[in-house]
Design an enzyme around this catalytic site. Structure first.
Site, PDB file in Angstrom:
ATOM      1  N   GLY A  12       0.795  -1.218   0.000  1.00 51.14           N
ATOM      2  CA  GLY A  12       0.000   0.000   0.000  1.00 51.14           C
ATOM      3  C   GLY A  12       0.825   1.264   0.000  1.00 51.14           C
ATOM      4  N   ASP A  49       6.421  -7.986  14.938  1.00 51.92           N
ATOM      5  CA  ASP A  49       5.096  -7.502  15.301  1.00 51.92           C
ATOM      6  C   ASP A  49       5.321  -6.288  16.195  1.00 51.92           C
ATOM      7  OD1 ASP A  49       2.592  -6.952  16.249  1.00 51.92           O
ATOM      8  OD2 ASP A  49       2.158  -8.979  16.951  1.00 51.92           O
ATOM      9  N   ASN A  75       4.774   4.129   9.611  1.00 54.32           N
ATOM     10  CA  ASN A  75       3.680   4.045   8.643  1.00 54.32           C
ATOM     11  C   ASN A  75       2.644   2.981   8.989  1.00 54.32           C
ATOM     12  OD1 ASN A  75       2.484   4.208   5.712  1.00 54.32           O
ATOM     13  ND2 ASN A  75       3.079   2.064   5.989  1.00 54.32           N
ATOM     14  N   TYR A 139     -10.215   4.435  15.322  1.00 53.61           N
ATOM     15  CA  TYR A 139      -9.198   4.892  14.363  1.00 53.61           C
ATOM     16  C   TYR A 139      -8.953   6.391  14.502  1.00 53.61           C
ATOM     17  CZ  TYR A 139      -7.000   5.693   9.793  1.00 53.61           C
ATOM     18  OH  TYR A 139      -6.141   6.064   8.776  1.00 53.61           O
ATOM     19  N   MET A 176      -6.838  -1.364  -1.861  1.00 52.14           N
ATOM     20  CA  MET A 176      -7.833  -1.506  -0.805  1.00 52.14           C
ATOM     21  C   MET A 176      -8.963  -0.499  -0.968  1.00 52.14           C
ATOM     22  SD  MET A 176      -7.315  -1.582   3.335  1.00 52.14           S
ATOM     23  CE  MET A 176      -6.698   0.115   3.411  1.00 52.14           C
TER      24      MET A 176
END
Length: 236
Positions: A12, A49, A75, A139, A176
């Site tokens: 992305g 992770d 990012n 978010y 996406m």
């Protein structure tokens, strides 16, 4: 050759950023949970992770191997499409862990490691950091926190020659985005109608803004949140 590290730089918007830094002659390290797409970029891969590494030890390990890192790009992020009353505690934790807490840890570790050398941090926020997005409470909360974190780091790290800025992408034409809006063409038309240029941005648009803020050309730019949204947030 200067070094850059980009979390989530394997797909992305992150992949476009990785390619932009490589084109500029950087030695790029991509931090991600999987190797997907990394092999095609020319970047080196760090499997991690970041949400589980609460102290950003991955960054200290890399610094120990390669020395000073000219640019850190935070990012990596996840989205959750739910209003506040539907967000479960574990869902909120996941969004905050990846979008904010991991970034907080990376910023702190980067500054601690680069007090003698200086450097640049670019945090990826969102248009959700400057305006409310529907059904995206977790978010929006996390990305608003990113802007606050950016400003705080900019002030605290400036004496060490470290700058910290943020980029807030708007509607960008990614795989996406296309997949989501393909199910609702009318929504895409409404969005494009509000953007002054009537078109979505490209991943390269965002990557150019990130690279600028990380580069010496932005040597006197510190603590800003740069919208890359084609004027969406100020349009009508």
């Amino acid at each position: 050759m200067p070094t850059a590290v980009i979390t989530g730089g394997n797909k992305g918007l992150g992949l476009a950023q990785t390619q932009r830094f490589i084109e500029a002659g950087f030695d790029v390290y991509v931090v991600a949970r999987s190797r997907a797409e990394v092999d095609t970029t020319g970047a080196q891969f760090i499997e991690c992770d970041i949400a589980a590494d609460r102290a950003a030890d991955w960054l200290a390990d890399l610094h120990g191997r390669v020395g000073p890192i000219a640019a850190l790009v935070n990012n990596a992020g996840v989205h959750l499409k739910k209003p506040v009353w539907d967000v479960a505690p574990d869902e909120l934790d996941r969004v905050l862990d990846i979008n904010l807490r991991a970034m907080f840890a990376a910023c702190g570790r980067y500054v601690a490691l680069h007090r003698d050398t200086g450097g640049a941090i670019v945090n990826i926020a969102s248009m959700g950091a400057v305006m409310a997005l529907p059904s995206a409470a977790a978010y929006v909360t996390a990305k608003t926190g990113v802007v606050g974190l950016t400003r705080s780091v900019a002030v605290d790290a400036a004496p060490f020659g470290i700058r910290c800025n943020a980029v807030s992408p708007g509607f960008i034409d990614t795989d996406m985005t296309r997949a989501v809006l393909a199910k609702d063409p009318a929504r895409r038309e409404r969005i494009e109608g509000r953007i002054p240029s009537h078109q979505f941005g490209t991943p390269a648009n965002v990557a150019d803004a990130v690279f600028y803020l990380a580069s010496d050309r932005a040597a006197y730019v510190n603590g800003v949140n740069l919208p890359v949204d084609g004027g969406y947030a100020v349009g009508f």
